[in-house]
Design a protein around this motif. Structure first.
Motif, PDB file in Angstrom:
ATOM      1  N   LYS A  78      44.558  43.826  26.447  1.00  0.00           N
ATOM      2  CA  LYS A  78      43.182  43.925  26.186  1.00  0.00           C
ATOM      3  C   LYS A  78      42.870  43.684  24.746  1.00  0.00           C
ATOM      4  O   LYS A  78      42.014  43.044  24.291  1.00  0.00           O
ATOM      5  N   ARG A  79      43.765  44.339  23.819  1.00  0.00           N
ATOM      6  CA  ARG A  79      43.529  44.090  22.388  1.00  0.00           C
ATOM      7  C   ARG A  79      43.601  42.768  21.798  1.00  0.00           C
ATOM      8  O   ARG A  79      43.089  42.097  21.298  1.00  0.00           O
ATOM      9  N   GLU A  80      44.822  42.030  22.359  1.00  0.00           N
ATOM     10  CA  GLU A  80      44.875  40.514  22.070  1.00  0.00           C
ATOM     11  C   GLU A  80      43.651  39.833  22.599  1.00  0.00           C
ATOM     12  O   GLU A  80      43.440  38.635  21.705  1.00  0.00           O
ATOM     13  N   VAL A  81      43.348  39.997  23.761  1.00  0.00           N
ATOM     14  CA  VAL A  81      42.275  39.199  24.456  1.00  0.00           C
ATOM     15  C   VAL A  81      40.793  39.413  23.516  1.00  0.00           C
ATOM     16  O   VAL A  81      40.228  38.552  23.261  1.00  0.00           O
ATOM     17  N   ARG A  82      40.561  40.774  22.910  1.00  0.00           N
ATOM     18  CA  ARG A  82      39.482  40.813  22.019  1.00  0.00           C
ATOM     19  C   ARG A  82      39.769  40.203  20.713  1.00  0.00           C
ATOM     20  O   ARG A  82      38.682  39.573  20.265  1.00  0.00           O
ATOM     21  N   GLU A  83      40.999  40.115  20.542  1.00  0.00           N
ATOM     22  CA  GLU A  83      41.105  39.497  19.285  1.00  0.00           C
ATOM     23  C   GLU A  83      40.973  37.833  19.371  1.00  0.00           C
ATOM     24  O   GLU A  83      40.511  37.289  18.520  1.00  0.00           O
ATOM     25  N   LEU A  84      41.291  37.529  20.401  1.00  0.00           N
ATOM     26  CA  LEU A  84      41.207  36.062  20.884  1.00  0.00           C
ATOM     27  C   LEU A  84      39.661  35.651  20.904  1.00  0.00           C
ATOM     28  O   LEU A  84      39.128  34.566  20.423  1.00  0.00           O
ATOM     29  N   GLU A  85      38.955  36.472  21.647  1.00  0.00           N
ATOM     30  CA  GLU A  85      37.456  36.261  21.643  1.00  0.00           C
ATOM     31  C   GLU A  85      36.769  36.244  20.440  1.00  0.00           C
ATOM     32  O   GLU A  85      35.993  35.435  20.146  1.00  0.00           O
ATOM     33  N   ASP A  86      37.240  37.061  19.287  1.00  0.00           N
ATOM     34  CA  ASP A  86      36.752  37.103  18.006  1.00  0.00           C
ATOM     35  C   ASP A  86      37.208  35.732  17.340  1.00  0.00           C
ATOM     36  O   ASP A  86      36.299  35.203  16.708  1.00  0.00           O
ATOM     37  N   GLN A  87      38.352  35.404  17.492  1.00  0.00           N
ATOM     38  CA  GLN A  87      38.704  34.107  16.779  1.00  0.00           C
ATOM     39  C   GLN A  87      37.790  33.043  17.588  1.00  0.00           C
ATOM     40  O   GLN A  87      37.528  32.069  16.821  1.00  0.00           O
TER      41      GLN A  87
END
Length: 547
Positions: free
Chosen positions: A491-500
């Motif tokens: 989930k944390r990686e998904v949030r980072e990808l969404e921010d990118q």
């Protein structure tokens, strides 16, 4: 960011940038508008730069122009990454950073000149008028007539003449040296006359009065002067011209004799140099022969009685060796205390040198610090003056209350966000501590239970089955915990990808890619046109060669 964009647009319009009224934000800046405004700012910062004002139609020229603008921005002190892509494929964040830097680097007098409500300074206006008047006087001629300054046209005691238009010089200011200089320049001066003959009256009412004063002056100082002879006899006698020719011929003969004498002197000087060199060489040879003669005489004396002379030489050598040993022992006895004293003084000197070096280093560091403080003070003083001017200028056009309230609102939001972040961090830390405590407690309970059931499993079948189920339950729970941790990581990686993804969307990557594709097609078309032109040029050259 809208407030920052409004300030940037206001500043650009103040320096006479050609911006349409429809442009209300930096996202509406096209590459041509961006190039025009950046070029205007750079030329105001450094007028010596040679930059284009518009964006050319061809892609190759566009790349060249934008690259030159990027180099100019770097030259004036912009330290971030900048290139042709900043102008051809701009993003709002990069454009904002570039304009914020350029507006900060603009000279203060530019904005002051653009302000219509600048105060009127009478002293400055008076200085400007004086400078302009001085420039006009310097550009204008000092004379009305085109002829140079000539005493034949001046009035140094002669009436009915046109005066030379020399600024700031009156008739009473002309000294005897100036009169003599301009008499020599005018052609009235004759070298064979005495100094008394060149004295002229300072002023006269008319020609007759000047002549009478001159005649009285020469009658007082000389019985007969060339000037009175000229006044009495306007036409010179022919005998004076014959004497002058005779004197000129004699002078020419004397000059010829002098040149011949100088030539003979140079020849004799060269011969004397050669003779001196030969004498010097002979003196060296003579010295060498004298040394050889002395050696041969001493050898001949020794060979007359060889045994006695050899015995004397051996005794002399032995005595010299004994004397050398005594001197060596005496030198060693004197050398030991002197070396000890020398080492002691060297140690003291090294300590003093180290102390003095430390003091010098401290002085140098203090001097460097003082220089840095002075530079920092000057920079801050200049910044304070610039900020004061900007404050005074902005106080007339922009409402300070609106900006203050906006800043306070932003500060309040930041504080609220900081409080929420601190609260979340505190909750996260407490939850992590609780998880660690429960995990430790669970591990300890599992260890105790495992030991207890394992002891009874050897005697009881049900305890053995319970032990197997306990191990399976512990394994499954560990896998569940690991899955939960992996889920949190994903989930944390998904949030980072969404921010990118959001960041890439803000950069308008799709629009930039489309623009790059169009520019690539235009460059390919230009390349094909150039190849066709080169082919036609080669064909025309070949046809001209066959002809």
């Amino acid at each position: 960011m809208d407030d920052i964009d409004n300030i940037i647009l206001h500043s650009l319009r103040q320096i006479d940038c050609d911006l349409d009224e429809d442009i209300q934000g930096l996202e509406q800046f096209t590459p041509s508008v961006l190039v025009r405004t950046v070029s205007k700012c750079l030329l105001l910062i450094d007028p010596s730069l040679d930059l284009p004002h518009t964006l050319p139609p061809g892609m190759a020229q566009r790349f060249t122009v934008t690259a030159r603008l990027a180099e100019a921005c770097s030259a004036v002190g912009y330290r971030r990454d900048i290139g042709y892509q900043t102008f051809l494929y701009p993003t709002v964040a990069e454009v904002r950073r570039v304009f914020m830097f350029l507006i900060e680097q603009l000279p203060k007098d530019t904005t002051d000149a653009a302000d219509p409500e600048a105060p009127f300074d009478r002293v400055t206006d008076l200085e400007n008028r004086i400078l302009e008047n001085m420039r006009q006087q310097l550009r204008s001629s000092w004379r009305n007539d085109p002829s140079p300054l000539d005493l034949r046209n001046s009035t140094l005691g002669w009436p009915n003449r046109n005066r030379a238009n020399i600024p700031f010089v009156t008739q009473s200011d002309v000294t005897a040296e100036i009169k003599e200089y301009w008499l020599r320049r005018s052609g009235f001066w004759e070298e064979d006359k005495d100094e008394v003959d060149h004295q002229l009256p300072a002023s006269a009412a008319n020609a007759e009065e000047a002549i009478l004063k001159l005649q009285a002056y020469y009658a007082e100082h000389k019985s007969k002067s060339p000037l009175t002879e000229e006044l009495e006899q306007p036409v010179s006698s022919p005998s004076s011209f014959d004497q002058l020719d005779t004197l000129q011929q004699e002078i020419g003969k004397i000059h010829t004799a002098i040149e011949e004498t100088k030539r003979e002197q140079r020849d004799l000087q060269s011969k004397r140099t050669v003779v001196d060199e030969n004498v010097h060489a002979l003196e060296k040879v003579t010295e060498k022969l004298k040394e050889e003669k002395k050696i041969k005489e001493r050898t001949h004396i020794l060979l007359e009685n060889p045994e006695v002379n050899v015995a004397k030489l051996e005794s002399i050598i032995a005595a010299a060796g004994e004397k050398m040993k005594k001197l060596q022992s005496q030198w060693e006895s004197h050398r030991a205390p002197l070396m000890a004293t020398l080492q002691e003084h060297q140690a003291k000197n090294s300590d003093q040198v180290s102390k003095s070096q430390k003091v010098v280093d401290q002085i140098e560091s203090a001097r460097h610090k003082s220089e840095e403080v002075i530079v920092d003070l000057q920079t801050k003083s200049a910044l304070h003056a610039r900020l004061v001017q900007e404050y005074e200028r902005m106080g007339k056009t922009v409402s300070r209350t609106a900006y203050t309230s906006r800043i306070l609102e932003i500060v309040g939001n930041i504080r609220k966000q900081k409080t929420d972040i601190d609260k979340i961090l505190h909750d996260t830390r407490s939850l992590q501590k609780e998880i660690n405590s429960i995990t430790g407690q669970l591990d300890r309970q599992f260890t105790v239970t495992d030991d207890l059931i394992f002891r009874n499993a050897k005697r009881d079948e049900y305890c053995k089955r319970a032990y197997i189920l306990l191990v399976a339950l512990h394994t499954e729970c560990s896998e569940l915990v690991a899955l939960v941790q992996d889920t949190g990581t994903v989930k944390r990686e998904v949030r980072e990808l969404e921010d990118q993804i959001e960041h890439e969307k803000d950069r308008n990557v799709a629009a930039n890619l489309t623009q790059i594709g169009q520019d690539l097609e235009e460059m390919q078309q230009e390349s094909r046109r150039l190849e066709e032109a080169i082919r036609q040029l080669d064909m025309s050259t070949a046809s001209n060669g066959t002809k």
